[in-house]
Design a protein around this motif. Structure first.
Motif, PDB file in Angstrom:
ATOM      1  N   ALA A 164       0.807  -1.223   0.000  1.00  0.00           N
ATOM      2  CA  ALA A 164       0.000   0.000   0.000  1.00  0.00           C
ATOM      3  C   ALA A 164       0.838   1.270   0.000  1.00  0.00           C
ATOM      4  CB  ALA A 164      -0.932   0.004   1.219  1.00  0.00           C
ATOM      5  N   HIS A 165       2.053   1.205   0.537  1.00  0.00           N
ATOM      6  CA  HIS A 165       2.824   2.434   0.732  1.00  0.00           C
ATOM      7  C   HIS A 165       4.161   2.475  -0.006  1.00  0.00           C
ATOM      8  CE1 HIS A 165       0.694   2.224   4.893  1.00  0.00           C
ATOM      9  NE2 HIS A 165      -0.093   2.796   3.991  1.00  0.00           N
ATOM     10  N   ARG A 166       4.758   1.317  -0.281  1.00  0.00           N
ATOM     11  CA  ARG A 166       6.101   1.322  -0.854  1.00  0.00           C
ATOM     12  C   ARG A 166       6.093   1.220  -2.376  1.00  0.00           C
ATOM     13  NH1 ARG A 166       9.866   3.306   0.459  1.00  0.00           N
ATOM     14  NH2 ARG A 166      11.475   1.716   0.334  1.00  0.00           N
ATOM     15  N   LEU A 269       9.667  -6.107  -4.487  1.00  0.00           N
ATOM     16  CA  LEU A 269       9.461  -5.766  -3.089  1.00  0.00           C
ATOM     17  C   LEU A 269      10.083  -6.848  -2.218  1.00  0.00           C
ATOM     18  CD1 LEU A 269       8.129  -3.984  -0.900  1.00  0.00           C
ATOM     19  CD2 LEU A 269       6.047  -5.357  -1.198  1.00  0.00           C
ATOM     20  N   GLN A 270      11.084  -6.474  -1.439  1.00  0.00           N
ATOM     21  CA  GLN A 270      11.748  -7.416  -0.543  1.00  0.00           C
ATOM     22  C   GLN A 270      11.127  -7.325   0.840  1.00  0.00           C
ATOM     23  OE1 GLN A 270      14.125  -9.513  -1.720  1.00  0.00           O
ATOM     24  NE2 GLN A 270      14.096 -10.597   0.241  1.00  0.00           N
ATOM     25  N   PHE A 296      13.917  -1.766  -6.996  1.00  0.00           N
ATOM     26  CA  PHE A 296      14.045  -2.662  -5.848  1.00  0.00           C
ATOM     27  C   PHE A 296      13.610  -1.890  -4.603  1.00  0.00           C
ATOM     28  CE2 PHE A 296      15.824  -5.065  -2.458  1.00  0.00           C
ATOM     29  CZ  PHE A 296      16.138  -6.336  -2.919  1.00  0.00           C
ATOM     30  N   TYR A 297      12.563  -2.380  -3.926  1.00  0.00           N
ATOM     31  CA  TYR A 297      12.036  -1.739  -2.726  1.00  0.00           C
ATOM     32  C   TYR A 297      12.127  -2.703  -1.538  1.00  0.00           C
ATOM     33  CZ  TYR A 297       9.896   1.884  -5.645  1.00  0.00           C
ATOM     34  OH  TYR A 297       9.684   2.922  -6.530  1.00  0.00           O
ATOM     35  N   GLY A 298      12.232  -2.140  -0.360  1.00  0.00           N
ATOM     36  CA  GLY A 298      12.160  -2.915   0.864  1.00  0.00           C
ATOM     37  C   GLY A 298      10.980  -2.465   1.697  1.00  0.00           C
TER      38      GLY A 298
END
Length: 355
Positions: A164-166, A269-270, A296-298
């Motif tokens: 929802a946010h990243r 998404l990691q 690449f997102y965490g």
């Protein structure tokens, strides 16, 4: 009070009588009504994560997905009263750093992980403290069952925050979820609720069947395909690859499979953290990522000020964290349940409800 106590790496937890927590001025003490048993507890128990500073000491009380009722309130706490029903994020923030002030308390510069350090004992006990309670203790709506929100401290909230946010998820996007344990199944359910077409990837048929019930439109049994990324791409429009791909397990294979399942402009998404095999390091196809502009997102927990989003979606039936709960157990069952997480036999989230 009774608690499940850490005795050393790979040593069974022991149920013991320990001292009751006493609240510091900024703390509350919560009587535990439910606490999830998380794969993160298993990681710490078997000695993973020393490379990120998680080194549990003998006597520690694990348990970071807890909910219950406030029974004691520190002198400086303003927002909470005895009798309030609360949960808390596992990554307890102080409320004062620049990230906290900007609404990103989940990456607080002075974050303390609940149930992983002696200064913040967790919820595998009859009671647990919450530091900086005005910042971290999240009041539960009256209609919310503590068992249903036991995963909000970690797995469900992390999956929600990530989706929802990243990343930039929009209805109709293709989303692949690699690894359908507790956090992966949470991601499947949330992505479906947000309008995505979800592809669930796992080695276990029962986990994939559960993913289908939670909204996956396609499932891929890893043991039956030669090339997981190509199998994922094969179910998308024109084999273009997915828009968002999630590593919900945290091993090198699932991380690379996730990145390689993306189409051009896709977002990885990691969520899963690695084991002692990787020690936090995974090689990735950086040239392709650059040329395809794959991001690449965490995601690490969720800011406590945003939990109301989940409660509103629960109120109107859009999501139900309780659907991820696999079983309820007693405190005496925690040692065996924790050990079993290494075999991946549990589908969903085990929750302690008898203390």
């Amino acid at each position: 009070m009774r608690a499940a106590v850490f005795k050393g790496v790979n040593e069974p937890l022991q149920i013991e009588e320990v001292d009751e927590p006493e609240p510091a001025d900024d703390e509350v003490v919560v009587e535990t009504e439910a606490c999830g048993v998380c794969r993160s507890d298993w990681h710490a128990w078997q000695g993973d994560w020393d490379w990120i500073g998680v080194m549990p000491t003998e006597g520690l009380i694990f348990g970071h997905e807890a909910a219950g009722t406030v029974v004691e309130v520190g002198d400086d706490v303003e927002r909470l009263r005895e009798g309030d029903r609360v949960t808390a994020p596992f990554n307890l923030s102080d409320g004062t750093c620049v990230h906290c002030r900007n609404g990103r308390g989940n990456i607080c510069e002075r974050m303390v992980p609940m149930g992983f350090l002696e200064m913040a004992p967790g919820g595998f006990a009859e009671r647990f403290p919450v530091r900086a309670a005005d910042q971290n203790a999240v009041k539960l709506p009256d209609e919310v069952d503590p068992v249903s929100v036991a995963g909000l401290g970690c797995r469900f909230a992390t999956a929600y925050h990530g989706l929802a946010h990243r990343v930039d998820l929009t209805p109709g996007d293709w989303v692949a979820v690699h690894g359908c344990g507790g956090v992966g199944l949470s991601a499947v359910h949330i992505a479906d609720a947000l309008g995505a077409n979800v592809v669930a990837v796992d080695i276990d048929d029962d986990a994939l069947a559960k993913a289908e019930k939670l909204g996956a439109v396609e499932t891929i049994p890893v043991t039956e395909v030669a090339d997981v990324p190509q199998a994922v791409k094969g179910v998308t429009d024109g084999s273009r690859g997915v828009d968002i791909s999630i590593d919900a397990l945290g091993i090198a294979e699932t991380c690379r499979n996730s990145v390689n399942s993306l189409g051009k402009g896709g977002q990885h998404l990691q969520i899963g953290l690695t084991t002692s095999e990787e020690e936090g390091e995974v090689s990735l196809p950086v040239d392709v990522m650059a040329m395809d502009e794959r991001d690449f997102y965490g995601a690490f927990g969720m800011p406590p000020n945003r939990y109301d989003e989940i409660f509103r979606m629960m109120e109107y039936g859009s999501i139900d964290p309780g659907r991820i709960v696999a079983e309820t157990i007693a405190l005496e069952d925690v040692p065996e349940t924790l050990t079993s997480l290494g075999t991946y036999d549990t589908v969903g989230i085990p929750v302690v409800t008898e203390f």
